[in-house]
Design a protein around this motif. Structure first.
Motif, PDB file in Angstrom:
ATOM      1  N   THR A   1      -6.280  -3.242  -6.496  1.00  0.00           N
ATOM      2  CA  THR A   1      -5.510  -4.225  -7.101  1.00  0.00           C
ATOM      3  C   THR A   1      -4.343  -4.080  -7.781  1.00  0.00           C
ATOM      4  O   THR A   1      -4.215  -2.715  -8.098  1.00  0.00           O
ATOM      5  CB  THR A   1      -6.241  -5.168  -7.577  1.00  0.00           C
ATOM      6  OG1 THR A   1      -6.623  -4.678  -8.949  1.00  0.00           O
ATOM      7  CG2 THR A   1      -7.496  -5.598  -6.843  1.00  0.00           C
ATOM      8  N   GLY A   2      -3.318  -4.803  -7.974  1.00  0.00           N
ATOM      9  CA  GLY A   2      -2.265  -4.527  -8.868  1.00  0.00           C
ATOM     10  C   GLY A   2      -2.583  -4.017 -10.258  1.00  0.00           C
ATOM     11  O   GLY A   2      -1.706  -3.346 -10.933  1.00  0.00           O
TER      12      GLY A   2
ATOM     13  N   ARG B   1       1.311   3.013  -4.967  1.00  0.00           N
ATOM     14  CA  ARG B   1       1.959   2.763  -3.747  1.00  0.00           C
ATOM     15  C   ARG B   1       2.638   4.016  -3.148  1.00  0.00           C
ATOM     16  O   ARG B   1       2.859   3.980  -1.808  1.00  0.00           O
ATOM     17  CB  ARG B   1       2.882   1.952  -3.906  1.00  0.00           C
ATOM     18  CG  ARG B   1       4.243   1.846  -4.717  1.00  0.00           C
ATOM     19  CD  ARG B   1       4.939   0.884  -4.915  1.00  0.00           C
ATOM     20  NE  ARG B   1       6.418   1.031  -5.822  1.00  0.00           N
ATOM     21  CZ  ARG B   1       7.459   1.479  -5.340  1.00  0.00           C
ATOM     22  NH1 ARG B   1       7.411   1.672  -3.985  1.00  0.00           N
ATOM     23  NH2 ARG B   1       8.343   1.681  -5.815  1.00  0.00           N
TER      24      ARG B   1
END
Length: 384
Positions: free
Chosen positions: A57-58, A132
């Protein structure tokens, strides 16, 4: 045959202290039937599918996991039968002319014929840094398989019991791997709306250990069935790879190839026999539906898993699992593992997860099947 069951436990603990085991490699997976190829997150990715290291998750910047798993399958109730035989054998030493006791001794020995006891254990450690650009998960993982077998000779069942010159044997084999490596994964946006493909690889150093001990039933000593100075070992390079395809935000299809380079290690010679521990490639496919409150997953072992070349014992499973998630604070899990071979049994699984403060949490899992097939798993998680 003295204290055989105790020797198995002692030996297993000695090997496990280096690291880890069989079956599911973390408590969440244990509780969900052993699934994980398409349903594991970035922390569990090295144990199931390195491509899953991009699933975070972020708010996840760092993760730490420590897991312990233990399972046993005593389909022949060998543990109890050994204990029963030991008691009769000791009594016979003082009452060697007792005909009734002699027959009881033969019956107890006959009950041990072709018996087997399998014990598997697992310890895993993972430190993950997801991002990312390139998700990274450094891990250590140890797997240990222990198999004990008995073989009763017909000559021991005829006439007066001769405990000093028995031909019936007990053989114990231990094989294990300790993997230390890093899982690397990257996600790619596909030229189709909302679809992603992630690719993961895991280069790792693999230390392989194996030991074999065989003796007559009367001569089997628990002190001799340990690693001691008889074990064989070698260190090799190995690798895992994985793919994860997300056609939507809620659906994941995964494929994992573990131990892509096959390895063998011949054990020490004992009582005229040797065994060969196998580390063979394992291919697994999986699919998972994942939403905020519900995860449903299924895995299928494309290949069978063997442990020793000389032993007809191989496993292959179809696994199913589900998880209900209460706002990431608590989870309830259940699953089912279906054996595709005659050497293992189906198991039912269940477990709980707690993460009440968002950073530190722990998970518990267990499985149970017929014929004395059971296991437990526990893990601690820290995410920041």
């Amino acid at each position: 045959m003295k204290k055989t069951s105790i020797s198995l436990a002692v030996t297993l603990a000695a090997v496990s202290s280096q690291a880890m085991a069989f079956g599911a490699a973390d408590a969440r997976s244990t509780a969900m039937g052993g699934t994980g190829v398409a349903s594991s997150n970035y922390l569990m990715a090295p144990f199931h599918n390195p491509a899953q290291a991009v699933h975070y998750t972020g708010s996840d910047d760092f993760g730490l996991l420590l897991s312990l798993n233990l399972g046993a399958h005593d389909s022949d109730d060998l543990y109890s039968k050994i204990d029963h035989f030991q008691q009769i054998d000791e009594e016979l030493e003082y009452n060697s002319q007792d005909a009734a006791l002699q027959q009881e001794w033969r019956d107890a020995l006959r009950a041990l014929d072709n018996g087997s006891l399998n014990v598997d254990t697992n310890i895993g450690l993972a430190v993950a840094i997801p991002n990312r650009h390139l998700s990274v998960n450094m891990f250590a993982n140890a797997n240990v398989a222990t198999i004990a077998m008995t073989d009763v000779a017909d000559s021991d069942l005829v006439g007066t019991p001769d405990t000093e010159n028995m031909q019936s044997t007990v053989q114990g084999m231990i094989g294990g791997t300790v993997d230390v490596g890093v899982a690397l994964a990257r996600a790619f946006e596909l030229p189709f709306a909302g679809q992603r493909l992630s690719v993961g690889v895991t280069p790792k150093a693999q230390h392989i250990v194996a030991v074999n001990y065989k003796n007559t039933v009367a001569g089997f000593e628990d002190d001799d069935f340990d690693l001691g100075s008889e074990y064989q070992e070698k260190t090799v390079f190995n690798a895992d790879m994985g793919l994860s395809y997300m056609p939507t935000d809620y659906l994941t299809v995964g494929f994992a190839a573990k131990n892509m380079f096959a390895q063998e290690l011949e054990t020490n010679a004992s009582y005229g026999s040797q065994a060969t521990f196998l580390v063979e490639p394992k291919y697994t496919a999986g699919i998972a539906f994942n939403s905020r409150f519900l995860t449903v997953a299924a895995d299928y072992d494309i290949s069978k898993t063997r442990y020793f070349k000389e032993v007809e014992h191989e496993t292959q499973f179809a696994r199913f699992g589900a998880e209900l998630n209460a706002w990431d604070w608590a989870q309830v899990r259940a699953g089912y593992s279906m054996s595709m071979t005659d050497y293992a049994q189906d198991t039912v699984t269940a477990g709980l997860g707690f993460k009440p403060f968002g950073a530190f949490g722990f998970d518990l899992g267990a499985f149970y099947g017929e014929d004395n097939n059971y296991g437990v798993s526990a893990q601690m998680v820290l995410t920041l």
